[in-house]
Design an enzyme around this catalytic site. Sequence first.
Site, PDB file in Angstrom:
ATOM      1  N   VAL A   5      56.023  -6.517   0.848  1.00 58.55           N
ATOM      2  CA  VAL A   5      57.266  -6.020   1.443  1.00 58.55           C
ATOM      3  C   VAL A   5      58.389  -6.029   0.407  1.00 58.55           C
ATOM      4  O   VAL A   5      59.225  -5.119   0.369  1.00 58.55           O
ATOM      5  CB  VAL A   5      57.661  -6.867   2.671  1.00 58.55           C
ATOM      6  CG1 VAL A   5      59.011  -6.413   3.234  1.00 58.55           C
ATOM      7  CG2 VAL A   5      56.583  -6.781   3.747  1.00 58.55           C
ATOM      8  N   CYS A   6      58.391  -7.015  -0.469  1.00 60.40           N
ATOM      9  CA  CYS A   6      59.494  -7.202  -1.428  1.00 60.40           C
ATOM     10  C   CYS A   6      59.811  -5.967  -2.275  1.00 60.40           C
ATOM     11  O   CYS A   6      60.979  -5.589  -2.384  1.00 60.40           O
ATOM     12  CB  CYS A   6      59.223  -8.407  -2.318  1.00 60.40           C
ATOM     13  SG  CYS A   6      59.182  -9.975  -1.416  1.00 60.40           S
ATOM     14  N   PRO A   7      58.798  -5.306  -2.876  1.00 55.95           N
ATOM     15  CA  PRO A   7      59.171  -4.145  -3.692  1.00 55.95           C
ATOM     16  C   PRO A   7      59.800  -3.018  -2.898  1.00 55.95           C
ATOM     17  O   PRO A   7      60.611  -2.265  -3.438  1.00 55.95           O
ATOM     18  CB  PRO A   7      57.841  -3.716  -4.339  1.00 55.95           C
ATOM     19  CG  PRO A   7      56.777  -4.330  -3.508  1.00 55.95           C
ATOM     20  CD  PRO A   7      57.368  -5.603  -2.975  1.00 55.95           C
ATOM     21  N   GLU A  36      61.953  -3.365  -0.470  1.00 58.87           N
ATOM     22  CA  GLU A  36      63.366  -3.699  -0.329  1.00 58.87           C
ATOM     23  C   GLU A  36      64.105  -3.545  -1.656  1.00 58.87           C
ATOM     24  O   GLU A  36      65.193  -2.966  -1.716  1.00 58.87           O
ATOM     25  CB  GLU A  36      63.518  -5.154   0.143  1.00 58.87           C
ATOM     26  CG  GLU A  36      62.992  -5.424   1.526  1.00 58.87           C
ATOM     27  CD  GLU A  36      63.307  -6.835   1.962  1.00 58.87           C
ATOM     28  OE1 GLU A  36      63.867  -6.991   3.053  1.00 58.87           O
ATOM     29  OE2 GLU A  36      63.015  -7.782   1.209  1.00 58.87           O
ATOM     30  N   ILE A  37      63.511  -4.062  -2.703  1.00 54.79           N
ATOM     31  CA  ILE A  37      64.167  -4.073  -4.008  1.00 54.79           C
ATOM     32  C   ILE A  37      64.408  -2.654  -4.513  1.00 54.79           C
ATOM     33  O   ILE A  37      65.481  -2.335  -5.025  1.00 54.79           O
ATOM     34  CB  ILE A  37      63.339  -4.912  -4.997  1.00 54.79           C
ATOM     35  CG1 ILE A  37      63.481  -6.388  -4.622  1.00 54.79           C
ATOM     36  CG2 ILE A  37      63.785  -4.682  -6.433  1.00 54.79           C
ATOM     37  CD1 ILE A  37      62.457  -7.287  -5.231  1.00 54.79           C
TER      38      ILE A  37
END
Length: 199
Positions: free
Chosen positions: A51-53, A55-56
């Site tokens: 999920v992190c990439p 958002e980033i």
Amino acid sequence: MTSECLRVGQAAPDFAATAVVDQEFKTVKLSDYKGKKYVVLFFYPLDFTFVCPTEITAFSDRFEDFKKIDTEILGVSVDSEFSHLAWIQTDRKSGGVGDLNYPLVADLKKTISSDYNVLDPEAGIALRGLFIIDKEGIIQHSTINNLAFGRNVDETLRTLQAIQYVQSHPDEVCPAGWQPGDKTMTPDPVKSKVFFAAV
């Protein structure tokens, strides 16, 4: 996480940490933005995850929208600056984030995550905390998501715009779902009826 709650209206805890900026290591200090810019400070669990990439890269792709309204974005995780750099140097199609328009801050000692009360002590990583800090260094907005679901950049931008509006128009407040250009109301028992009568 500590039992002491970090609340809106309080001063944002200052920090100085190594960050990756334009593929270089630089020291980022939150206090450097005081009196100059708003800051969207967001925490995410780990580099090289799922999920992190999303958002980033979403924040990076919308960076100009934030820049236009005097706002810096800072991303923070408990990874090292070396991990951040490797992730930035990895293509998006391969699970990386590519070049970013804002700093990724290293919090390897987990002090920043602890100070902002977003550290999950069992997992040893930060939850998805997001803080909007005004030019005076005061936290005006905070949210924390659990690990499995990401945040909405549009809603972060809208909330920031509402904060900036009421700070520049102290006699007005923004109703639910307010967007720039929408009607506001006067926080007064009589004057507020003008807004409600038009709804």
